[in-house]
Design a protein around this motif. Structure first.
Motif, PDB file in Angstrom:
ATOM      1  N   LEU A   1     -14.500   6.138   6.705  1.00  0.00           N
ATOM      2  CA  LEU A   1     -14.278   5.630   5.348  1.00  0.00           C
ATOM      3  C   LEU A   1     -15.384   6.035   4.382  1.00  0.00           C
ATOM      4  O   LEU A   1     -15.142   6.238   3.199  1.00  0.00           O
ATOM      5  CB  LEU A   1     -14.125   4.099   5.377  1.00  0.00           C
ATOM      6  CG  LEU A   1     -12.889   3.594   6.126  1.00  0.00           C
ATOM      7  CD1 LEU A   1     -12.981   2.091   6.366  1.00  0.00           C
ATOM      8  CD2 LEU A   1     -11.619   3.921   5.355  1.00  0.00           C
TER       9      LEU A   1
ATOM     10  N   SER B   1      -5.630   0.971   0.744  1.00  0.00           N
ATOM     11  CA  SER B   1      -6.299  -0.239   1.192  1.00  0.00           C
ATOM     12  C   SER B   1      -5.953  -1.345   0.213  1.00  0.00           C
ATOM     13  O   SER B   1      -5.993  -1.133  -0.999  1.00  0.00           O
ATOM     14  CB  SER B   1      -7.812  -0.039   1.200  1.00  0.00           C
ATOM     15  OG  SER B   1      -8.133   1.150   1.888  1.00  0.00           O
ATOM     16  N   HIS B   2      -5.563  -2.478   0.765  1.00  0.00           N
ATOM     17  CA  HIS B   2      -5.382  -3.698  -0.031  1.00  0.00           C
ATOM     18  C   HIS B   2      -4.171  -3.700  -0.962  1.00  0.00           C
ATOM     19  O   HIS B   2      -4.234  -4.239  -2.057  1.00  0.00           O
ATOM     20  CB  HIS B   2      -6.668  -4.025  -0.819  1.00  0.00           C
ATOM     21  CG  HIS B   2      -7.855  -4.214   0.078  1.00  0.00           C
ATOM     22  ND1 HIS B   2      -9.086  -3.656  -0.188  1.00  0.00           N
ATOM     23  CD2 HIS B   2      -8.001  -4.855   1.246  1.00  0.00           C
ATOM     24  CE1 HIS B   2      -9.932  -3.962   0.776  1.00  0.00           C
ATOM     25  NE2 HIS B   2      -9.292  -4.695   1.677  1.00  0.00           N
TER      26      HIS B   2
ATOM     27  N   LYS C   1     -14.821  -1.451  12.007  1.00  0.00           N
ATOM     28  CA  LYS C   1     -16.116  -1.073  11.427  1.00  0.00           C
ATOM     29  C   LYS C   1     -17.097  -2.232  11.462  1.00  0.00           C
ATOM     30  O   LYS C   1     -16.729  -3.352  11.791  1.00  0.00           O
ATOM     31  CB  LYS C   1     -15.921  -0.596   9.983  1.00  0.00           C
ATOM     32  CG  LYS C   1     -15.474  -1.684   9.020  1.00  0.00           C
ATOM     33  CD  LYS C   1     -15.316  -1.132   7.613  1.00  0.00           C
ATOM     34  CE  LYS C   1     -14.852  -2.212   6.648  1.00  0.00           C
ATOM     35  NZ  LYS C   1     -14.625  -1.710   5.295  1.00  0.00           N
TER      36      LYS C   1
ATOM     37  N   THR D   1      -9.266  -7.043   7.986  1.00  0.00           N
ATOM     38  CA  THR D   1      -9.266  -8.508   7.991  1.00  0.00           C
ATOM     39  C   THR D   1      -7.890  -9.112   8.316  1.00  0.00           C
ATOM     40  O   THR D   1      -7.780 -10.004   9.156  1.00  0.00           O
ATOM     41  CB  THR D   1      -9.753  -9.029   6.620  1.00  0.00           C
ATOM     42  OG1 THR D   1     -11.016  -8.409   6.328  1.00  0.00           O
ATOM     43  CG2 THR D   1      -9.928 -10.534   6.634  1.00  0.00           C
TER      44      THR D   1
ATOM     45  N   ARG E   1      -4.477   0.773   5.391  1.00  0.00           N
ATOM     46  CA  ARG E   1      -5.666   0.612   6.234  1.00  0.00           C
ATOM     47  C   ARG E   1      -6.040  -0.862   6.209  1.00  0.00           C
ATOM     48  O   ARG E   1      -6.364  -1.412   5.149  1.00  0.00           O
ATOM     49  CB  ARG E   1      -6.807   1.473   5.686  1.00  0.00           C
ATOM     50  CG  ARG E   1      -6.393   2.946   5.618  1.00  0.00           C
ATOM     51  CD  ARG E   1      -7.514   3.833   5.191  1.00  0.00           C
ATOM     52  NE  ARG E   1      -7.916   3.608   3.808  1.00  0.00           N
ATOM     53  CZ  ARG E   1      -8.683   4.458   3.127  1.00  0.00           C
ATOM     54  NH1 ARG E   1      -9.140   5.544   3.701  1.00  0.00           N
ATOM     55  NH2 ARG E   1      -9.005   4.205   1.867  1.00  0.00           N
ATOM     56  N   VAL E   2      -5.963  -1.506   7.369  1.00  0.00           N
ATOM     57  CA  VAL E   2      -6.088  -2.968   7.408  1.00  0.00           C
ATOM     58  C   VAL E   2      -7.130  -3.396   8.439  1.00  0.00           C
ATOM     59  O   VAL E   2      -7.106  -2.931   9.587  1.00  0.00           O
ATOM     60  CB  VAL E   2      -4.730  -3.630   7.783  1.00  0.00           C
ATOM     61  CG1 VAL E   2      -4.828  -5.147   7.627  1.00  0.00           C
ATOM     62  CG2 VAL E   2      -3.598  -3.069   6.945  1.00  0.00           C
TER      63      VAL E   2
HETATM   64  C1  LIG Z   1     -13.276  -2.119   4.921  1.00  0.00           C
HETATM   65  C2  LIG Z   1     -12.231  -1.276   4.294  1.00  0.00           C
HETATM   66  C3  LIG Z   1     -10.881  -1.559   4.518  1.00  0.00           C
HETATM   67  C4  LIG Z   1     -10.426  -2.760   5.300  1.00  0.00           C
HETATM   68  O1  LIG Z   1     -10.634  -3.902   4.512  1.00  0.00           O
HETATM   69  P1  LIG Z   1     -10.138  -5.336   4.981  1.00  0.00           P
HETATM   70  O2  LIG Z   1     -10.298  -6.150   3.752  1.00  0.00           O
HETATM   71  O3  LIG Z   1     -11.032  -5.763   6.089  1.00  0.00           O
HETATM   72  O4  LIG Z   1      -8.719  -5.198   5.409  1.00  0.00           O
HETATM   73  C5  LIG Z   1      -9.949  -0.705   3.977  1.00  0.00           C
HETATM   74  N1  LIG Z   1     -10.312   0.370   3.260  1.00  0.00           N
HETATM   75  C6  LIG Z   1     -11.610   0.667   3.015  1.00  0.00           C
HETATM   76  C7  LIG Z   1     -11.951   1.874   2.208  1.00  0.00           C
HETATM   77  C8  LIG Z   1     -12.611  -0.147   3.520  1.00  0.00           C
HETATM   78  O5  LIG Z   1     -13.892   0.148   3.292  1.00  0.00           O
END
Ligand SMILES: *Cc1c(COP(=O)(O)O)cnc(C)c1O
Length: 343
Positions: free
Chosen positions: A76, A181-182, A31, A206, A203-204
């Motif tokens: 997203l 995420s995260h 993205k 960075t 979902r990765v």
């Molecule tokens: C941008 C985003 C991610 C990825 O985040 P990173 O910190 O770059 O891994 C995952 N989930 C959502 C909803 C995001 O907007």
């Protein structure tokens, strides 16, 4: 003559392969500015890695993703009835998080694929857990690919993910996949142990694309060099120079995202106080630039321009020649490079 990024491709790909092998179900996030590498580069790489799904930030990013990648493309940003650029395609998965959106999408485009986003402690988007039943009632002929949770970067959020998994299982929502995420690797492993019947898909972005920067080399070109005397006024703002030295004009400015500082929360006054205590150029209103010239990060002579920056080099430092390149520290998610070389 530009701001350039050179990537040691073998090293980068070895890192990508390692992350993908260690992260079952990984969805690659492609993205924004493509994490500095460009979304097209990342989409192609996701294909090479054999991923079956990528996630983009917005609907505007969907057409390129569909063209550059063969698998599914999750969006997203939440689907809304007022969007004018929402793309309909069997490979697109929409994110929904409001009952009224689900009803509108089910009426307009039955058969669309969706993930239901749960509102996490992030409090950005998503359905409140207590309204999940209303949302399920509105689904109609939409095809549910799973539930999604966007968790904060700080703190442990395993409990929150488990709580949501329990809420989904007691609801009538038929979803076996939880997109998260995260969550850390350890948290993911614990989640799978506790909820073996659910498929977890991290979902990765960075950690995948920028997880090993050892093979990344960012360079700016020296475009001009001028000797300056102490007190000599230079630049748009005609500010006096603090000492004798040189002005070094380097490629890379605000149009590349160079010299932009992300907003910070608290601590402004403290930071200013520290700057005064340290004295020198920062107290005099100068800002440290991201450019390293003859071994040290140097001060901006004035705020960066669109395509170039003016950096002050005090007397005593070896002066670079026009055409030399110098290293630059960048924030990849906000930098646009003139050239990307995958070496
Ligand atoms: C941008 C985003 C991610 C990825 O985040 P990173 O910190 O770059 O891994 C995952 N989930 C959502 C909803 C995001 O907007």
């Amino acid at each position: 003559m530009a701001l350039s990024l050179t990537v040691d491709t073998d090293r980068w790909r070895a890192h990508l392969d390692t992350v993908v092998a260690a992260t079952p179900g990984l969805v690659g996030v492609v993205k924004g500015n493509g994490y500095g590498l460009g979304r097209d580069t990342l989409a192609a790489e996701a294909g090479r890695l054999g991923l079956d799904q990528i996630a983009v930030g917005t609907y505007a990013e969907v057409p390129d993703a569909l063209a550059g990648f063969d698998g599914d493309v999750m969006v997203l940003s939440p689907w809304r009835p007022f969007l004018t650029d929402a793309v309909d395609d069997p490979r697109v998965i929409h994110t929904v998080g409001r009952v009224e959106d689900v009803a509108a999408l089910a009426a307009d485009r039955p058969g669309s694929r969706v993930v239901v986003e749960g509102e996490s402690s992030m409090a950005r988007h998503g359905i409140d857990r207590h309204h999940l039943t209303d949302l399920v009632d509105a689904l109609g002929d939409l095809v549910v690919d799973g539930v999604a949770l966007h968790l904060p970067l700080t703190g442990g959020h395993l409990g929150e993910a488990l709580g949501w998994a329990a809420a989904v299982q007691t609801s009538r929502l038929e979803a076996e996949t939880l997109y998260v995420s995260h969550l850390s690797g350890e948290e993911l492993a614990t989640f799978r142990q506790r909820r073996p019947e659910m498929r977890v898909r991290p979902r990765v972005g960075t950690g995948l694309w920028l997880g090993d920067l050892g093979g990344f080399d960012v360079r700016s070109t020296v475009l001009d060099v001028h000797p300056v005397r102490r007190g000599q006024r230079i630049g748009y703002r005609q500010r006096p120079m603090p000492r004798h030295g040189h002005l070094v004009i380097v490629s890379g400015g605000t149009s590349h995202g160079i010299g932009l500082v992300a907003p910070r929360g608290a601590g402004g006054a403290v930071a200013r106080g520290k700057a005064l205590a340290k004295g020198g150029l920062e107290a005099a209103g100068f800002a440290l630039s991201p450019f390293t010239i003859t071994g040290r990060q140097r001060w901006y002579a004035e705020p960066p321009h669109m395509q170039a920056s003016m950096v002050f080099l005090p007397d005593g430092a070896e002066v670079p020649a026009v055409g030399d390149t110098v290293p630059v520290a960048v924030r990849y998610t906000t930098t646009t490079f003139d050239h990307l070389t995958l070496s």
